[in-house]
Motif scaffolding. Structure first.
Motif, mmCIF file in Angstrom:
data_model
loop_
_atom_site.group_PDB
_atom_site.id
_atom_site.type_symbol
_atom_site.label_atom_id
_atom_site.label_comp_id
_atom_site.label_asym_id
_atom_site.label_seq_id
_atom_site.Cartn_x
_atom_site.Cartn_y
_atom_site.Cartn_z
ATOM 1 N N LYS A 1 0.826 -1.219 0.000
ATOM 2 C CA LYS A 1 0.000 0.000 0.000
ATOM 3 C C LYS A 1 0.860 1.269 0.000
ATOM 4 O O LYS A 1 0.628 2.194 -0.773
ATOM 5 N N SER A 2 1.855 1.281 0.895
ATOM 6 C CA SER A 2 2.672 2.501 1.008
ATOM 7 C C SER A 2 3.508 2.725 -0.246
ATOM 8 O O SER A 2 3.707 3.865 -0.676
ATOM 9 N N THR A 3 3.964 1.624 -0.860
ATOM 10 C CA THR A 3 4.752 1.758 -2.096
ATOM 11 C C THR A 3 3.869 2.348 -3.194
ATOM 12 O O THR A 3 4.287 3.234 -3.944
ATOM 13 N N THR B 1 3.286 0.773 8.531
ATOM 14 C CA THR B 1 2.470 1.994 8.639
ATOM 15 C C THR B 1 1.535 1.875 9.834
ATOM 16 O O THR B 1 0.845 0.875 9.989
ATOM 17 N N GLY C 1 3.285 -4.377 9.125
ATOM 18 C CA GLY C 1 2.896 -3.457 10.202
ATOM 19 C C GLY C 1 3.767 -2.216 10.231
ATOM 20 O O GLY C 1 3.918 -1.583 11.273
ATOM 21 N N ASP D 1 4.113 -7.698 -10.629
ATOM 22 C CA ASP D 1 5.342 -8.200 -11.274
ATOM 23 C C ASP D 1 5.700 -9.583 -10.731
ATOM 24 O O ASP D 1 6.389 -10.370 -11.383
HETATM 25 N N1 GTP Z 1 8.105 -6.904 -6.233
HETATM 26 C C1 GTP Z 1 7.404 -5.920 -5.692
HETATM 27 N N2 GTP Z 1 7.547 -5.601 -4.390
HETATM 28 C C2 GTP Z 1 6.802 -4.614 -3.866
HETATM 29 C C3 GTP Z 1 5.862 -3.899 -4.645
HETATM 30 N N3 GTP Z 1 5.271 -2.983 -3.853
HETATM 31 C C4 GTP Z 1 5.802 -3.115 -2.624
HETATM 32 N N4 GTP Z 1 6.738 -4.092 -2.618
HETATM 33 C C5 GTP Z 1 7.534 -4.519 -1.469
HETATM 34 O O1 GTP Z 1 6.674 -5.062 -0.491
HETATM 35 C C6 GTP Z 1 7.109 -4.723 0.830
HETATM 36 C C7 GTP Z 1 5.997 -4.047 1.600
HETATM 37 O O2 GTP Z 1 5.682 -2.836 0.973
HETATM 38 P P1 GTP Z 1 4.894 -1.667 1.713
HETATM 39 O O3 GTP Z 1 4.572 -0.647 0.683
HETATM 40 O O4 GTP Z 1 5.643 -1.208 2.926
HETATM 41 O O5 GTP Z 1 3.594 -2.437 2.177
HETATM 42 P P2 GTP Z 1 2.368 -1.921 3.059
HETATM 43 O O6 GTP Z 1 1.145 -2.544 2.523
HETATM 44 O O7 GTP Z 1 2.389 -0.452 3.149
HETATM 45 O O8 GTP Z 1 2.700 -2.547 4.471
HETATM 46 P P3 GTP Z 1 2.219 -2.083 5.938
HETATM 47 O O9 GTP Z 1 2.520 -0.654 6.106
HETATM 48 O O10 GTP Z 1 2.999 -2.958 6.833
HETATM 49 O O11 GTP Z 1 0.746 -2.387 6.014
HETATM 50 C C8 GTP Z 1 8.338 -3.841 0.633
HETATM 51 O O12 GTP Z 1 9.483 -4.631 0.788
HETATM 52 C C9 GTP Z 1 8.204 -3.354 -0.792
HETATM 53 O O13 GTP Z 1 9.448 -3.054 -1.390
HETATM 54 C C10 GTP Z 1 5.741 -4.239 -6.037
HETATM 55 O O14 GTP Z 1 4.975 -3.667 -6.813
HETATM 56 N N5 GTP Z 1 6.532 -5.280 -6.491
#
Ligand code: GTP
Ligand code: MG
Length: 416
Positions: A222-224, A244, A242, A312
């Motif tokens: 989500k954050s990415t 965020t 966890g 991807d």
């Molecule tokens: N291969 C790949 N990895 C991704 C992608 N988007 C995010 N990631 C990886 O997934 C992991 C989690 O990404 P976040 O964006 O922190 O995920 P989140 O949903 O915000 O997580 P929380 O804040 O814990 O709820 C990181 O290591 C990112 O680099 C993507 O499009 N492709």
């Protein structure tokens, strides 16, 4: 304000930065007042040679070279002389320029003071000034279009006032001569008020920026995705589930639609106190947001767009799911189109008229007064309520009686 108060008020030149604060390519400082050329020529040589509506490059001693545009009274926005100084957009330069203008007889403008001066100088009506400000503040293209196309609410209110006066005259005659007449038709009057009042409520609703929530389990990206949509690294990204906790909000414009994008804590069963507080925030955001970008298992909610993040690594074959990879920047265009469509659908209510926020509550009051008149069994009491409505409308339409600046212009932008 009395005419002499107005002329004293207009005597002091005022200035304001018309561009947003912060670093930018250019910053524009506007100055308005009477006889600006003789006032400024000793301090900015060359000002007096400027011709109307023309720009020239002029050295402002010790500050910057500025592109200076001159609008000579009365052919200007405010009706007074207006000088627009376009300098390099460094806050230090802008501050020095402001101090320079203050030292030379101008004061910092209040919010909306340029438009207020325009109204006092007869350049535009209060309604026109309000519309200009509304266009600046509008949340969407639909709102801008409606502001521009809506003819004056005042005409509609004047029509209601005229009808109310007529009805009151009929009632008073009946009361005075003790005539047997059928009760006059107050329903039509109420319907007219109700139409504008409903449009006011829709306008108020549409003016709020839609909230778009990134929702899903921890670590799903989500954050990415949030960072990819807003275009800079605002949220912390990590492979620790966890990450965020507090939610993050950033205003975004996509295809002419402004909205607030929210990144939230990933939802999971958790006993750890702080993360749990974040999850609870996400759950309450889920209830209140207009659009949900769901990055977890598909949800059947009309507000939801279901996404398969990290496409991807693995893709979904479900045609109802958008595959997105924030890392490879795939599927972002499709997602933006979907968000724009969803926002457009949010605005497809019966929104026909733009109504100023200022009078939305007044319309509610008017509706209540007429409803009271309708439900009263006695003609005398009906007439009393109608009289109240008339006084109310007269007050609303006759701007003289209220604090024009406090009620209207203080809500404007600085520099407008
Ligand atoms: N291969 C790949 N990895 C991704 C992608 N988007 C995010 N990631 C990886 O997934 C992991 C989690 O990404 P976040 O964006 O922190 O995920 P989140 O949903 O915000 O997580 P929380 O804040 O814990 O709820 C990181 O290591 C990112 O680099 C993507 O499009 N492709
Ligand atoms: Mg996160």
């Amino acid at each position: 304000m009395s005419p002499s108060d107005i002329s004293i008020f207009l005597e002091t030149p005022v200035f304001a930065t018309a561009t947003p604060p912060g670093v930018s390519a250019l910053a524009i400082v506007r100055l308005t007042g009477w006889n600006l050329k003789p006032l400024l020529e000793p301090h900015i040589p060359g000002i007096s040679k400027l011709s109307h509506s023309r720009a020239r490059l002029i050295e402002i001693p010790g500050i910057d070279r500025a592109v200076v545009t001159w609008f000579e009274a009365p052919a200007s926005y405010t009706g007074q002389d207006v000088l627009e100084l376009s300098v390099h957009g460094n806050p230090v330069i802008v501050q020095k320029l402001s101090e320079f203008l203050e030292k030379n007889g101008a004061t910092a403008a209040q919010a909306g003071e340029f438009s207020y001066r325009a109204v006092l100088n007869g350049k535009m009506s209060v309604e026109e000034a309000e519309k200009i400000n509304a266009v600046i503040m509008a949340s969407s293209e639909a709102e801008i279009n409606l502001i521009r196309s809506s003819s004056g609410i005042n005409l509609l209110l004047e029509d209601i006032l005229g009808k109310a006066r007529e009805l009151l005259a009929i009632m008073e005659t009946a009361i005075e001569f003790d005539e047997e007449i059928t009760f006059p038709d107050l329903e039509t009057l109420r319907n007219q008020i109700d139409f504008i009042r409903t449009q006011g409520k829709i306008t108020r609703n549409k003016h709020k920026l839609p909230k778009v929530l990134l929702y899903g389990p921890p670590n799903c990206g989500k954050s990415t995705l949030f960072n990819a949509i807003i275009g800079f690294e605002r949220a912390i990204v990590s492979d620790v589930p966890g990450t965020t906790r507090d939610y993050l909000e950033v205003e975004v414009t996509v295809k002419g639609h402004r909205f607030v994008l929210i990144d939230s804590a990933g939802v999971r069963e958790i006993t750890e106190e702080i993360e749990n507080a974040g999850v609870n925030m996400t759950l309450s955001l889920f209830e209140s947001c207009d659009i949900i970008l769901n990055c977890g298992p598909s949800l059947d909610d009309p507000r939801c767009t279901n996404l398969k993040t990290k496409s991807d690594i693995e893709r979904s074959t479900d045609p109802g799911i958008i595959n997105v990879s924030a890392v490879k920047r795939e599927g972002l265009g499709e997602l933006m189109n979907k968000i724009a469509d969803q926002i457009t659908n949010l605005s497809s209510d019966n929104w026909q008229l733009w109504v100023s926020e200022r009078i939305t509550d007044d319309l509610e009051n008017m509706y209540v007064i007429v409803s009271d008149a309708i439900s009263s069994p006695l003609m005398e009491i009906k007439a009393e309520f109608l009289g109240k409505l008339i006084v109310f409308l007269e007050g609303l339409l006759g701007y003289e009686d209220f604090d024009l600046y406090g009620m209207i212009f203080s809500r404007f932008c600085i520099g407008k």
